[in-house]
Design an enzyme around this catalytic site. Structure first.
Site, mmCIF file in Angstrom:
data_model
loop_
_atom_site.group_PDB
_atom_site.id
_atom_site.type_symbol
_atom_site.label_atom_id
_atom_site.label_comp_id
_atom_site.label_asym_id
_atom_site.label_seq_id
_atom_site.Cartn_x
_atom_site.Cartn_y
_atom_site.Cartn_z
ATOM 1 N N ARG A 36 63.817 34.000 -4.412
ATOM 2 C CA ARG A 36 63.392 35.359 -4.033
ATOM 3 C C ARG A 36 64.112 36.373 -4.920
ATOM 4 N NH1 ARG A 36 64.247 36.453 2.069
ATOM 5 N NH2 ARG A 36 62.493 35.031 2.328
ATOM 6 N N ARG A 74 70.157 42.749 2.631
ATOM 7 C CA ARG A 74 69.056 42.211 1.810
ATOM 8 C C ARG A 74 68.433 43.305 0.934
ATOM 9 N NH1 ARG A 74 66.657 37.477 4.138
ATOM 10 N NH2 ARG A 74 68.339 36.217 5.003
ATOM 11 N N LYS A 94 71.759 37.969 8.447
ATOM 12 C CA LYS A 94 71.073 38.877 7.520
ATOM 13 C C LYS A 94 71.112 40.311 8.037
ATOM 14 C CE LYS A 94 67.207 36.456 8.189
ATOM 15 N NZ LYS A 94 65.821 35.988 8.247
ATOM 16 N N LYS A 105 69.163 44.200 7.336
ATOM 17 C CA LYS A 105 68.027 44.799 6.618
ATOM 18 C C LYS A 105 68.005 46.319 6.733
ATOM 19 C CE LYS A 105 65.309 40.627 7.029
ATOM 20 N NZ LYS A 105 64.074 39.979 7.509
ATOM 21 N N CYS A 128 52.352 35.593 6.924
ATOM 22 C CA CYS A 128 53.528 35.026 6.238
ATOM 23 C C CYS A 128 53.121 33.738 5.514
ATOM 24 C CB CYS A 128 54.613 34.725 7.266
ATOM 25 S SG CYS A 128 54.197 33.296 8.282
ATOM 26 N N CYS A 188 57.161 26.770 4.009
ATOM 27 C CA CYS A 188 58.190 27.214 4.952
ATOM 28 C C CYS A 188 58.641 26.074 5.863
ATOM 29 C CB CYS A 188 57.693 28.384 5.792
ATOM 30 S SG CYS A 188 58.968 28.899 6.955
ATOM 31 N N CYS A 237 55.211 31.033 12.969
ATOM 32 C CA CYS A 237 56.239 30.728 13.983
ATOM 33 C C CYS A 237 56.750 32.054 14.520
ATOM 34 C CB CYS A 237 57.362 29.867 13.382
ATOM 35 S SG CYS A 237 58.685 30.819 12.603
ATOM 36 N N CYS A 268 58.097 37.061 10.296
ATOM 37 C CA CYS A 268 58.224 37.500 8.897
ATOM 38 C C CYS A 268 57.141 38.486 8.442
ATOM 39 C CB CYS A 268 58.248 36.290 7.973
ATOM 40 S SG CYS A 268 59.671 35.230 8.266
HETATM 41 FE FE1 SRM Z 1 61.460 35.778 6.952
HETATM 42 C C1 SRM Z 1 63.174 32.934 7.520
HETATM 43 C C2 SRM Z 1 59.674 34.288 4.550
HETATM 44 C C3 SRM Z 1 60.366 38.804 5.939
HETATM 45 C C4 SRM Z 1 62.441 37.090 9.938
HETATM 46 N N1 SRM Z 1 61.476 33.936 6.129
HETATM 47 C C5 SRM Z 1 62.300 32.914 6.481
HETATM 48 C C6 SRM Z 1 62.159 31.741 5.494
HETATM 49 C C7 SRM Z 1 63.158 31.943 4.406
HETATM 50 C C8 SRM Z 1 62.234 30.338 6.111
HETATM 51 C C9 SRM Z 1 63.563 29.648 6.130
HETATM 52 O O1 SRM Z 1 64.565 30.235 6.582
HETATM 53 O O2 SRM Z 1 63.607 28.493 5.729
HETATM 54 C C10 SRM Z 1 60.706 31.999 4.994
HETATM 55 C C11 SRM Z 1 60.362 31.452 3.614
HETATM 56 C C12 SRM Z 1 58.915 31.018 3.579
HETATM 57 C C13 SRM Z 1 58.418 30.672 2.229
HETATM 58 O O3 SRM Z 1 58.082 29.491 1.999
HETATM 59 O O4 SRM Z 1 58.307 31.539 1.374
HETATM 60 C C14 SRM Z 1 60.602 33.494 5.201
HETATM 61 N N2 SRM Z 1 60.336 36.428 5.434
HETATM 62 C C15 SRM Z 1 59.609 35.649 4.604
HETATM 63 C C16 SRM Z 1 58.688 36.484 3.739
HETATM 64 C C17 SRM Z 1 58.463 35.909 2.348
HETATM 65 C C18 SRM Z 1 57.356 36.641 4.488
HETATM 66 C C19 SRM Z 1 56.226 37.354 3.776
HETATM 67 O O5 SRM Z 1 55.115 37.175 4.257
HETATM 68 O O6 SRM Z 1 56.445 38.073 2.820
HETATM 69 C C20 SRM Z 1 59.441 37.831 3.792
HETATM 70 C C21 SRM Z 1 60.483 37.962 2.726
HETATM 71 C C22 SRM Z 1 61.110 39.315 2.777
HETATM 72 C C23 SRM Z 1 62.081 39.593 1.667
HETATM 73 O O7 SRM Z 1 61.646 39.858 0.564
HETATM 74 O O8 SRM Z 1 63.287 39.577 1.940
HETATM 75 C C24 SRM Z 1 60.117 37.720 5.153
HETATM 76 N N3 SRM Z 1 61.473 37.644 7.755
HETATM 77 C C25 SRM Z 1 60.861 38.741 7.229
HETATM 78 C C26 SRM Z 1 60.776 39.780 8.212
HETATM 79 C C27 SRM Z 1 60.092 41.119 8.040
HETATM 80 C C28 SRM Z 1 60.973 42.162 7.427
HETATM 81 O O9 SRM Z 1 62.143 41.906 7.110
HETATM 82 O O10 SRM Z 1 60.499 43.274 7.249
HETATM 83 C C29 SRM Z 1 61.368 39.284 9.370
HETATM 84 C C30 SRM Z 1 61.439 40.001 10.737
HETATM 85 C C31 SRM Z 1 62.414 41.098 10.758
HETATM 86 C C32 SRM Z 1 63.775 40.616 11.081
HETATM 87 O O11 SRM Z 1 64.475 40.139 10.193
HETATM 88 O O12 SRM Z 1 64.147 40.657 12.253
HETATM 89 C C33 SRM Z 1 61.810 37.949 9.064
HETATM 90 N N4 SRM Z 1 62.653 35.144 8.455
HETATM 91 C C34 SRM Z 1 62.880 35.814 9.622
HETATM 92 C C35 SRM Z 1 63.674 34.985 10.482
HETATM 93 C C36 SRM Z 1 64.161 35.360 11.911
HETATM 94 C C37 SRM Z 1 65.417 36.122 11.867
HETATM 95 C C38 SRM Z 1 65.999 36.360 13.224
HETATM 96 O O13 SRM Z 1 66.610 37.402 13.415
HETATM 97 O O14 SRM Z 1 65.878 35.496 14.097
HETATM 98 C C39 SRM Z 1 63.883 33.773 9.789
HETATM 99 C C40 SRM Z 1 64.679 32.555 10.275
HETATM 100 C C41 SRM Z 1 66.143 32.743 10.213
HETATM 101 O O15 SRM Z 1 66.672 33.691 9.621
HETATM 102 O O16 SRM Z 1 66.829 31.907 10.792
HETATM 103 C C42 SRM Z 1 63.216 33.907 8.528
HETATM 104 FE FE1 SF4 Z 2 58.131 30.672 8.052
HETATM 105 FE FE2 SF4 Z 2 58.022 31.545 10.534
HETATM 106 FE FE3 SF4 Z 2 58.711 33.235 8.586
HETATM 107 FE FE4 SF4 Z 2 56.234 32.390 8.770
HETATM 108 S S1 SF4 Z 2 57.314 33.614 10.315
HETATM 109 S S2 SF4 Z 2 57.464 32.433 6.882
HETATM 110 S S3 SF4 Z 2 56.426 30.334 9.509
HETATM 111 S S4 SF4 Z 2 59.879 31.483 9.223
#
Ligand code: SRM
Ligand code: SF4
Length: 557
Positions: free
Chosen positions: A73, A142, A205, A207, A422, A428, A469, A473
């Protein structure tokens, strides 16, 4: 009282010597993966170890283990990229990744399918073009998000400068990234420790996003810190900080839930960096480190209440903070279409379905950038803005895009253009079910259904977001309708969010099979059409009626 046991990730961080671990040694061995906690440390370097989940079963049946590749990323503050940087990102996707780029919901770029031997060359190339994957992931601040609209105004420029200043000011300082990936170039000039983060970094993390006054395109309430500029005429006067948002939850872990942040204070612009650093310090020192499911700052803010949390921030600052000014939101603009920038140039916002730049779409965008576009901006809705275009080039640019099948936004159904999903399968590791691969079909079925009921107009077309899930995201809980992966082929349907991002959606039905999703939604839309107020939107309607009441009424009918 005994201190709670640290989670495994905390122990790995502590013993990693500022994120070095033994990554360097493992890089040189012949396996295609990293182990021994290095896989966890890699995230701080912007790298995720993944496997193709489509072939996992077949490989297992054939007695083979996982075939590992990596997601990288790239952090892009405010989503702003010079032409040269965009073209380099594009080039690297062919030479070192799977031939595609993925625009994320936080204005970053992701590569998928990078092999272990490709990590170093890719990160080196990024560095040569002043780009980095450092702290794009991991328990740090981030990629800083900011409203990307390139309208010419001193205030917009100033806000973007603050976003960049914050991005630089909050980057990890230790030299491990440079030692490991860039062969020590630059490393000698860097610090060995982390003045802000310490050796354990943050509990989770963190944000930050900058909105533009009245336009919540960045979803400011879902951030750990949402930064909202306060204007006095054309002049930037202050920033209001919204604190303690976050969306992740787990279906199986009690009391985890999405949360919108609370307005905490309004401060002078020059106080921004120190105030956000103080917030980071409170989370660093008081956030939970025993169980990562409860480590996000939203749980700390919730447990303390915003008033007491603010007192803790004031203690760190050694001064009191003013009350927050009232906020007003008029739009959550996607900035798509043609616009005059105000400096004689134009920008064109293009819809990129689920942020996936691949095949002819990627080629078309690349050629457009090569020929006509000095700067590119990525949006928090996974789209792209082609900036600073000469008006004389408009027709030629449109013709080029048409040749590559890239549609202008006004030709795309509003419900499609506002949708996000997502990545989920196959990359993922946390996906329960499909999102990005299922959404194109689902959203067009929704479009057809809306057209059948004459509900397709832009002014009321719903904002629908899907995830594979409950982690959230694609921010499904702040959309009007959220579709959240629940089982192998089923989704929880959330209703009642606001298109302005100011209200969370609530669970309407929990385990809806893909096959009945459209008919389930159709019942809600028919009810909406019959009972809605004039120009009322679906999210506002569901919130007004009440999601539980709506469910009762629909099961009765
Ligand atoms: Fe996310 C984890 C993709 C924005 C909440 N996210 C992941 C991972 C890295 C899976 C992993 O941990 O193994 C995913 C990678 C998938 C892949 O194959 O690419 C992933 N997240 C993404 C992206 C690429 C989704 C997208 O459609 O673009 C976004 C990348 C953003 C960036 O450039 O940094 C992305 N993730 C978000 C957002 C939205 C936002 O930030 O605006 C959220 C919800 C907001 C928040 O953080 O509360 C989000 N991602 C999560 C979480 C749950 C965090 C939590 O507080 O519980 C995880 C899992 C974790 O961290 O344990 C996660
Ligand atoms: Fe993966 Fe769940 Fe984030 Fe989708 S919402 S990219 S399935 S961690």
């Amino acid at each position: 009282m005994t201190a709670p046991t640290l989670s495994k990730v905390e122990q790995v961080k502590l013993s990693s010597h500022y994120l070095r671990g033994t990554i360097q040694t493992e890089l040189e061995n012949s396996t295609d993966f990293f182990a021994d906690g290095n896989d966890l440390l890699l995230k701080f370097h912007g790298i995720y170890q993944q496997e193709d989940r489509d072939v996992r079963k077949a490989r297992k049946a054939a007695g083979l283990g996982a075939e590992h590749t990596f997601m990288i990323r790239v952090a892009i503050p405010g989503g702003v990229l010079l032409r040269s940087q965009y073209l380099e990102l594009d080039r690297l996707s062919d030479s070192l990744a799977n031939g595609g780029l993925r625009i994320t919901t936080r204005q970053a770029i992701q590569y998928h399918g990078v092999v272990k031997g490709g990590l170093k060359p890719l990160l080196k190339s990024l560095e040569q073009w002043q780009m980095t994957s450092l702290s794009a992931c991991g328990d740090v601040v981030r990629n800083i998000v900011a409203c990307p609209a390139p309208f010419k105004s001193a205030a917009r420029d100033e806000i973007m400068q603050y976003a960049l200043q914050l991005s630089n000011g909050l980057k990890p300082r230790a030299s491990s990234y440079f030692e490991i990936w860039l062969d020590g170039e630059k490393a000698a000039t860097l610090e060995q420790e982390e003045p802000l983060y310490g050796e354990s970094y943050l509990p989770r993390k963190f944000k930050v996003a900058f909105a533009f006054p009245n336009d919540n395109c960045v979803d400011a309430y879902t951030q750990d810190v949402g930064v909202v500029p306060v204007m006095n005429g054309d002049r930037l006067e202050a920033f209001t900080l919204i604190v303690g948002g976050g969306l992740g939850q787990s279906h199986t872990v009690k009391d985890t839930h999405p949360r919108l942040g609370d307005p905490m204070t309004t401060i002078a612009p020059e106080k921004l960096l120190e105030t956000i650093k103080a917030i980071v310090v409170v989370q660093r020192d008081q956030g939970r480190r025993d169980d990562r499911k409860y480590s996000r700052m939203k749980y700390l803010v919730e447990a303390m209440g915003i008033t007491n949390f603010k007192l803790e921030v004031e203690k760190v600052l050694g001064t009191s903070l003013p009350a927050p000014k009232a906020l007003e939101w008029l739009s959550g603009d996607d900035h798509l279409g043609w616009f005059e920038q105000g400096d004689g140039k134009l920008f064109l916002g293009l819809f990129i379905e689920n942020g996936r730049l691949k095949d002819d779409i990627r080629v078309g965008i690349r050629q457009a950038v090569e020929q006509f576009v000095p700067e590119v901006r990525l949006t928090p809705q996974q789209n792209i803005l082609l900036c600073h275009i000469e008006p004389k080039d408009k027709a030629a640019l449109e013709a080029l895009l048409a040749q590559h099948g890239i549609a202008l936004p006004e030709t795309i159904a509003p419900v499609v253009r506002h949708a996000m999903a997502c990545p989920a399968f196959p990359t993922c590791g946390l996906a329960i079910t499909e999102a990005e691969r299922a959404m194109p079909e689902i959203i067009r079925e929704v479009q057809t259904m809306l057209e059948q009921h004459s509900l397709e107009a832009d002014s009321i077309a719903p904002h629908i977001r899907m995830t594979g899930c409950p982690n959230g995201c694609a921010r499904p809980y702040s959309a009007e309708i959220g579709l959240v992966g629940r089982g192998v082929n089923s989704y929880a349907i959330y209703l009642g969010g606001s298109h302005l991002g100011t209200r969370l959606a609530e669970v309407y039905l929990d385990n809806v099979p893909r096959e009945t999703m459209i008919s389930t939604l159709e019942k809600v839309f028919v009810h909406f059409k019959t009972n809605k107020l004039e120009s009322e939107r679906i999210g506002d309607y569901c919130a007004r009626v009440g999601v539980a009441q709506l469910k009762d009424q629909l099961s009765l009918s």
